[in-house]
Design an enzyme around this catalytic site. Structure first.
Site, PDB file in Angstrom:
ATOM      1  N   GLY A 106     -14.676   3.125   4.075  1.00  0.00           N
ATOM      2  CA  GLY A 106     -13.316   3.512   3.743  1.00  0.00           C
ATOM      3  C   GLY A 106     -12.867   3.113   2.353  1.00  0.00           C
ATOM      4  N   HIS A 166     -10.522  -5.344  -3.108  1.00  0.00           N
ATOM      5  CA  HIS A 166      -9.171  -5.655  -2.662  1.00  0.00           C
ATOM      6  C   HIS A 166      -9.193  -5.951  -1.176  1.00  0.00           C
ATOM      7  CE1 HIS A 166      -9.675  -1.291  -2.300  1.00  0.00           C
ATOM      8  NE2 HIS A 166      -8.790  -1.306  -1.328  1.00  0.00           N
ATOM      9  N   HIS A 202      -6.876  -5.899   2.348  1.00  0.00           N
ATOM     10  CA  HIS A 202      -5.701  -5.353   3.019  1.00  0.00           C
ATOM     11  C   HIS A 202      -5.153  -6.428   3.960  1.00  0.00           C
ATOM     12  CE1 HIS A 202      -6.661  -1.014   2.145  1.00  0.00           C
ATOM     13  NE2 HIS A 202      -7.868  -1.555   1.996  1.00  0.00           N
ATOM     14  N   ASP A 218       0.849  -1.188   0.000  1.00  0.00           N
ATOM     15  CA  ASP A 218       0.000   0.000   0.000  1.00  0.00           C
ATOM     16  C   ASP A 218       0.889   1.244   0.000  1.00  0.00           C
ATOM     17  OD1 ASP A 218      -1.758   2.199   1.069  1.00  0.00           O
ATOM     18  OD2 ASP A 218      -3.197   0.562   1.230  1.00  0.00           O
ATOM     19  N   ILE A 219       0.514   2.257  -0.774  1.00  0.00           N
ATOM     20  CA  ILE A 219       1.329   3.483  -0.819  1.00  0.00           C
ATOM     21  C   ILE A 219       1.124   4.362   0.416  1.00  0.00           C
ATOM     22  CG2 ILE A 219       1.487   3.536  -3.338  1.00  0.00           C
ATOM     23  CD1 ILE A 219      -0.619   5.817  -3.269  1.00  0.00           C
TER      24      ILE A 219
END
Length: 117
Positions: A96, A103, A105, A31-32
């Site tokens: 969120g 996707h 997390h 994750d960026i």
């Protein structure tokens, strides 16, 4: 044709992102904007906008996300239950969701409080 999501562009190698994991159904990358020392996004290569829009034919892809999570956690050294990891899937704005491409997390590397949020 609608515009590709940022995840589709990463999967198609139009945007560079080192992959943590890849197979026929799934790609994963860091994750960026990490929320933990380990924060990997696990993304189906097939565009499914969000989990609530998945259909029966997506069953193998949904299973592949979870199997990939286990492989990634093992590769990153957090699969052992003494370390552990958390999986999160957001559906909709209030949850969120920021990219309309399903996707998961994978978060690890610190104590993760409960309840989240």
């Amino acid at each position: 044709m609608s515009e590709k999501t940022i995840f589709q562009k990463i999967i198609d190698r139009e945007i560079p992102a080192p992959l943590v994991y890849e197979d026929d159904l799934v790609a994963a990358f860091n994750d960026i904007n990490p929320q933990a020392p380990i924060h990997v996004l696990i993304v189906p290569k097939k565009l499914i906008p969000r989990v609530g829009e998945a259909v029966a034919e997506d069953q193998a892809t949904l299973g592949a996300l979870f199997l990939a999570a286990g492989k990634i956690a093992d590769k990153l050294g957090v699969k052992d239950r003494s370390r552990g990891f958390r999986l999160v899937v957001n559906h909709g704005h209030d949850a969120g969701e920021t990219v309309p491409h399903l996707h998961m997390h994978l978060l690890a590397g610190r104590d993760l409080a409960w309840p989240p949020g």
